[in-house]
Design an enzyme around this catalytic site. Structure first.
Site, PDB file in Angstrom:
ATOM      1  CD  GLN A   1       8.609   3.109   5.843  1.00 24.13           C
ATOM      2  OE1 GLN A   1       8.131   2.169   5.211  1.00 24.13           O
ATOM      3  NE2 GLN A   1       8.873   4.273   5.276  1.00 24.13           N
ATOM      4  N   GLY A   2       8.438   1.812  10.740  1.00 28.04           N
ATOM      5  CA  GLY A   2       7.190   1.530  11.437  1.00 28.04           C
ATOM      6  C   GLY A   2       6.106   2.514  11.039  1.00 28.04           C
ATOM      7  CE1 TYR A   3       7.311   6.296   8.862  1.00 27.43           C
ATOM      8  CE2 TYR A   3       6.340   6.857   6.746  1.00 27.43           C
ATOM      9  CZ  TYR A   3       7.221   7.143   7.769  1.00 27.43           C
ATOM     10  OH  TYR A   3       8.014   8.256   7.690  1.00 27.43           O
ATOM     11  CB  SER A   4       1.601  -0.232   7.371  1.00 28.75           C
ATOM     12  OG  SER A   4       1.724   0.424   6.131  1.00 28.75           O
TER      13      SER A   4
ATOM     14  CD  GLU B   1       8.156   3.744   0.950  1.00 32.75           C
ATOM     15  OE1 GLU B   1       7.681   2.596   0.910  1.00 32.75           O
ATOM     16  OE2 GLU B   1       7.943   4.542   1.876  1.00 32.75           O
TER      17      GLU B   1
ATOM     18  CD  GLU C   1      -6.632   0.700  -5.339  1.00 34.24           C
ATOM     19  OE1 GLU C   1      -6.950  -0.263  -6.050  1.00 34.24           O
ATOM     20  OE2 GLU C   1      -5.591   0.707  -4.642  1.00 34.24           O
TER      21      GLU C   1
END
Length: 389
Positions: free
Chosen positions: A126-129, A244, A374
């Site tokens: 998964q290439g998110y962050s 997720e 947060e």
């Protein structure tokens, strides 16, 4: 909500129990129960055993070879998998991108990618962050520039679980600059063998290698590898992230850990204050189970899912904190669990202690990945205030 199991549900639960007792690879169970680190080949064998029953595509629609389970059956399957001590599914392909391809992919993409996922011929990452865009995902700068029939990808993805094993990666990429940051983002899949992709390991504080930094330099990807419409990935990502965040519950594993803590405490720690803390976490798990069942039954708003993610991850940390308190000074050794005889390296240390401290260190990240606590609190606030999350 009726929490009583029907006769059909009890029969299904018994079938799953028999499968893990007799038909699932016992060598993998032995390795996992001993605390050894599993290889890619181990996970492939595990997934193939599940798919031999048609049980791998959990959450997939039946027209795409999903098992067609009710929410209760899905819950029972997860519970029995963890009770058996089997490894959890690697979620990137099965739980994350698979359902997105089912829902938003073209027929060509579905026929191209879904069978390879179900047969474990392909692993996904998964290439998110990315640097400066972790929980604030809308600020991502990973760029996909259209060039004829291709996109040219440039940028960095980070904290990428399993990228060193992956055959494919699905990325959020900025395809246009829009006034609203959430717009202009597309979901693009890349073959990890593509020229210009490099994978750099990140060794975490517990000594394990699960995470990576993935660099993209002028990586050409066919436009046909984009899932859904250009610029609409924020919508798809939110569908994925809800799935997720519901995958962190692991109720059965928490119960097994708490039972182990209670048994150990009888011999290691006669302390009323510890007993009170243990009872508090046990109550947390019981309440968490009700919340998870409600979410699986379709009673979850985005705000409710975010609240559940907070509860799941904080509860996991509370469990590991109890283990560390029990271990005391024996939590100091840091052993390499990749070795078959890793526990023999410190024979005077209780068997549970080295693994407990590594789990404690690993679980520090649970309240960060998948959306930091947060950020989840902000989504909850927006939901309570009647605003869009």
């Amino acid at each position: 909500m009726d929490l009583r199991l029907s006769d059909a549900d009890r029969a299904f639960q018994a079938e799953v129990q028999r499968f893990f007792a007799h038909d699932y690879p016992q060598a993998i169970l032995t390795k996992a129960r001993a605390g050894q680190v599993l290889t890619r080949a181990d996970h492939v064998a595990s997934q193939q055993a599940l798919q031999s029953r048609g049980w791998l595509g959990v959450g997939w629609p039946t027209e795409h070879s999903g098992p067609g389970w009710t929410p209760v059956q899905r819950y029972l399957f997860d519970e029995e998998l963890e009770r058996a001590g089997a490894p959890n599914l690697i979620p990137m392909a099965i739980l994350y991108i698979g359902p997105i391809i089912c829902a938003f992919g073209t027929p060509e993409q579905q026929s191209r990618w879904l069978p390879d996922i179900l047969e474990s011929r392909a692993m996904w990452a998964q290439g998110y962050s990315e640097p400066e865009a972790g929980s604030d995902l809308a600020s991502l700068r990973f760029n996909a520039e259209r060039d004829g029939d291709d996109y040219v990808l440039n940028g960095t993805k980070i904290w990428t679980t399993g990228a060193h094993w992956a055959d494919w990666i699905f990325c959020l990429a900025r395809t246009s600059a829009e006034p609203r940051r959430q717009d202009g983002i597309s979901l693009i899949c890349a073959d990890m063998r593509s020229p210009g992709i490099s994978v750099h390991p990140i060794i975490t504080i517990d000594g394990s290698h699960e995470l990576n930094r993935v660099e993209f330099v002028d990586v050409r990807v066919p436009v046909e590898n984009r899932i859904g419409e250009e610029g609409r990935a924020w919508h798809y990502a939110n569908v994925l992230l809800q799935a997720e965040r519901l995958s962190y519950a692991h109720i059965a594993r928490k119960r097994m850990d708490l039972a182990k803590i209670r048994a150990l405490a009888r011999h290691l720690l006669d302390d009323p204050a510890f007993a009170r803390r243990l009872a508090t976490v046990e109550i947390e798990v019981e309440a968490l189970e009700i919340a998870v069942l409600r979410a699986l039954a379709g009673e979850a708003t985005p705000a409710a899912v975010s609240a559940l993610k907070i509860l799941c991850t904080e509860c996991a940390q509370h469990v590991t904190e109890l283990f560390v308190e029990l271990a005391g000074r024996h939590a100091l050794p840091m052993l390499d669990r990749r070795a078959a005889n890793w526990a023999d390296a410190a024979p005077l240390v209780p068997e549970f202690a080295p693994q407990a401290i590594q789990s404690y260190l690993f679980e520090r990240a649970q309240t960060i990945y998948g959306g930091a606590t947060e950020v989840q609190k902000t989504i909850v606030w927006r939901g309570l205030a009647g605003r869009n999350a």
